[in-house]
Motif scaffolding. Structure first.
Motif, PDB file in Angstrom:
ATOM      1  N   VAL A 156       0.849  -1.204   0.000  1.00 46.75           N
ATOM      2  CA  VAL A 156       0.000   0.000   0.000  1.00 46.75           C
ATOM      3  C   VAL A 156       0.880   1.247   0.000  1.00 46.75           C
ATOM      4  N   GLU A 157       0.634   2.113  -0.956  1.00 46.86           N
ATOM      5  CA  GLU A 157       1.322   3.405  -1.051  1.00 46.86           C
ATOM      6  C   GLU A 157       0.269   4.509  -1.015  1.00 46.86           C
ATOM      7  N   ARG A 158       0.363   5.364  -0.009  1.00 44.98           N
ATOM      8  CA  ARG A 158      -0.626   6.428   0.149  1.00 44.98           C
ATOM      9  C   ARG A 158       0.041   7.798   0.036  1.00 44.98           C
TER      10      ARG A 158
ATOM     11  N   VAL B  81       2.352  -2.300 -18.155  1.00 42.06           N
ATOM     12  CA  VAL B  81       2.906  -1.208 -17.347  1.00 42.06           C
ATOM     13  C   VAL B  81       2.536   0.154 -17.937  1.00 42.06           C
ATOM     14  N   GLN B  82       2.692   0.304 -19.264  1.00 41.81           N
ATOM     15  CA  GLN B  82       2.359   1.580 -19.891  1.00 41.81           C
ATOM     16  C   GLN B  82       0.871   1.893 -19.764  1.00 41.81           C
ATOM     17  N   GLY B  83       0.034   0.856 -19.893  1.00 41.61           N
ATOM     18  CA  GLY B  83      -1.400   1.061 -19.722  1.00 41.61           C
ATOM     19  C   GLY B  83      -1.730   1.511 -18.315  1.00 41.61           C
ATOM     20  N   ALA B  84      -1.062   0.922 -17.328  1.00 38.53           N
ATOM     21  CA  ALA B  84      -1.288   1.321 -15.934  1.00 38.53           C
ATOM     22  C   ALA B  84      -0.893   2.781 -15.710  1.00 38.53           C
ATOM     23  N   LYS B  85       0.198   3.221 -16.330  1.00 37.41           N
ATOM     24  CA  LYS B  85       0.623   4.615 -16.192  1.00 37.41           C
ATOM     25  C   LYS B  85      -0.396   5.563 -16.818  1.00 37.41           C
ATOM     26  N   ARG B  86      -0.922   5.196 -17.989  1.00 39.35           N
ATOM     27  CA  ARG B  86      -1.941   6.041 -18.619  1.00 39.35           C
ATOM     28  C   ARG B  86      -3.206   6.078 -17.763  1.00 39.35           C
ATOM     29  N   PHE B  87      -3.537   4.939 -17.172  1.00 37.41           N
ATOM     30  CA  PHE B  87      -4.707   4.822 -16.291  1.00 37.41           C
ATOM     31  C   PHE B  87      -4.569   5.774 -15.100  1.00 37.41           C
ATOM     32  N   LEU B  88      -3.410   5.743 -14.445  1.00 40.44           N
ATOM     33  CA  LEU B  88      -3.168   6.609 -13.289  1.00 40.44           C
ATOM     34  C   LEU B  88      -3.114   8.078 -13.693  1.00 40.44           C
ATOM     35  N   ASN B  89      -2.535   8.350 -14.845  1.00 37.09           N
ATOM     36  CA  ASN B  89      -2.453   9.732 -15.315  1.00 37.09           C
ATOM     37  C   ASN B  89      -3.848  10.319 -15.539  1.00 37.09           C
TER      38      ASN B  89
ATOM     39  N   THR C 205       8.554  -1.864  -8.831  1.00 38.05           N
ATOM     40  CA  THR C 205       9.997  -1.568  -8.915  1.00 38.05           C
ATOM     41  C   THR C 205      10.280  -0.266  -9.660  1.00 38.05           C
ATOM     42  N   ARG C 206       9.410   0.094 -10.609  1.00 43.58           N
ATOM     43  CA  ARG C 206       9.580   1.369 -11.320  1.00 43.58           C
ATOM     44  C   ARG C 206       9.005   2.542 -10.532  1.00 43.58           C
ATOM     45  N   LYS C 207       8.427   2.219  -9.377  1.00 40.55           N
ATOM     46  CA  LYS C 207       7.825   3.216  -8.478  1.00 40.55           C
ATOM     47  C   LYS C 207       6.619   3.928  -9.117  1.00 40.55           C
ATOM     48  N   VAL C 208       5.995   3.232 -10.051  1.00 38.65           N
ATOM     49  CA  VAL C 208       4.748   3.751 -10.623  1.00 38.65           C
ATOM     50  C   VAL C 208       3.643   3.725  -9.575  1.00 38.65           C
ATOM     51  N   ASN C 209       3.827   2.872  -8.563  1.00 39.17           N
ATOM     52  CA  ASN C 209       2.801   2.717  -7.522  1.00 39.17           C
ATOM     53  C   ASN C 209       2.879   3.780  -6.439  1.00 39.17           C
ATOM     54  N   LYS C 210       3.745   4.795  -6.602  1.00 41.17           N
ATOM     55  CA  LYS C 210       3.811   5.891  -5.632  1.00 41.17           C
ATOM     56  C   LYS C 210       2.999   7.060  -6.182  1.00 41.17           C
ATOM     57  N   PRO C 211       1.761   7.225  -5.719  1.00 47.60           N
ATOM     58  CA  PRO C 211       0.848   8.193  -6.339  1.00 47.60           C
ATOM     59  C   PRO C 211       1.118   9.633  -5.921  1.00 47.60           C
ATOM     60  N   SER C 212       0.703  10.550  -6.783  1.00 43.75           N
ATOM     61  CA  SER C 212       0.767  11.962  -6.438  1.00 43.75           C
ATOM     62  C   SER C 212      -0.403  12.353  -5.542  1.00 43.75           C
TER      63      SER C 212
END
Length: 320
Positions: A40-42, A216-224, A72-79
């Motif tokens: 969990v990253e909050r 991974v790229q889809g997840a980044k677009r999703f979060l963006n 590992t790419r730290k994509v899971n650390k949200p803004s």
């Protein structure tokens, strides 16, 4: 800053805090504990809660690799908001390199589960009761089973504009309309109001770098899209919009024998094109497999041997 309390598996995660929680449901017959890490990253700023999960079937390890790389790419650390990652849901199957739970059940057919049911059912129950109520959006990563390779695709229910928008944002090469299956994680989560995309790509017991990168790229677009992507990360646009598969059909082997597959998942084929051969081991016959109509191959069987009636290709019929 977020002031909303977030308590998962009995532990409170404060704004700006990171925690790895361990979900323990049962032990192996050797009394060895099995812990399912829930990462969990909050962020400090309030926002949605997104779940990235994989390994619902223990042998679909390409999904696990996608979630691992998100971590590992730290994509899971949200803004803003919270990201929950569960790289391996079915830890029992993962250990045994098996699709099922040790009790022989398919975890993805027993949701929402039961507190006093079978091992798989109990696990599904705790997942639905402990994790899913906190989740607003989710992407569940899967792969094709039994040597069948899925082209990277998102699956959503038809007639849901919000899910279609999210699928467009994730932008896998294909989006397949499919109804929720009774007993599935997707079905149970949707009933609790979670907006879930199901990603399919690759095949069981296989790691494919191209499939992993699509995920991974889809997840980044999703979060963006949700204004959650870390400012240090970039969401790269997909090279083309997704192809929507409105209807599709499975092509099955008419003969048993050695399977010579000439087509990769994702390719477009034309009606009558020879896409495979089935031969006997003794040189007596060689049967051509022709495309029944023009369309995209969204699943291709990579098995070297097939039996009469085996599913060998999944072909689109109508696209939109």
């Amino acid at each position: 800053m977020s002031t909303r309390e977030l308590t998962i598996l009995g532990e409170t995660i404060l704004p700006g805090e990171s925690k790895t929680l361990n979900m323990e449901i049962a032990r192996l017959h050797t009394m060895t504990k099995l812990k399912i890490p829930v990462i969990v990253e909050r962020a400090k700023l309030d926002g949605p809660v997104v779940l990235f999960s994989a390994g619902l079937h223990g042998d679909e390890i390409n999904g696990t690799e996608i979630v691992r790389q998100i971590i590992t790419r730290k994509v899971n650390k949200p803004s803003r908001g919270t990201i929950i990652c569960i790289p391996v849901v079915n830890i029992f199957g993962f250990i045994n390199k098996s699709r099922e739970f040790p009790d022989g059940r398919d975890l993805n057919r027993v949701f929402p589960g039961s507190r006093m049911g079978s091992l798989a059912s109990r696990f599904a129950y705790h997942l639905i009761k402990e994790i899913v109520p906190h989740v607003d959006y989710a992407v569940d990563f899967h792969a094709g089973g039994a040597c069948r390779f899925n082209a990277p695709q998102i699956r959503i229910v038809p007639n849901n504009p919000e899910l279609k928008e999210l699928s467009d944002v994730f932008n896998a090469p294909f989006t397949l309309y499919s109804k929720n299956i009774t007993g599935s994680f997707r079905n149970a989560s949707s009933k609790l109001g979670v907006k879930m995309l199901l990603f399919e790509g690759g095949k069981s017991m296989d790691l494919n770098p191209e499939i992993t990168e699509e995920g991974v790229q889809g997840a980044k677009r999703f979060l963006n899209h949700l204004n959650m992507l870390n400012a240090k990360k970039t969401a790269h646009p997909a090279p083309a919009p997704p192809i929507y598969i409105l209807t599709s059909v499975w092509l099955r082997a008419r003969n048993s024998g050695l399977f010579q597959n000439h087509i990769k998942a994702g390719q477009f084929v034309t009606k009558g094109e020879v896409i495979a051969h089935i031969t006997d081991p003794f040189g007596k016959f060689e049967k051509k497999v022709r495309a029944p109509h023009s369309g995209y191959i969204i699943n291709s069987n990579d098995a070297p041997i097939v039996y009469q009636g085996d599913a060998i290709f999944h072909i689109s019929m109508r696209v939109g």
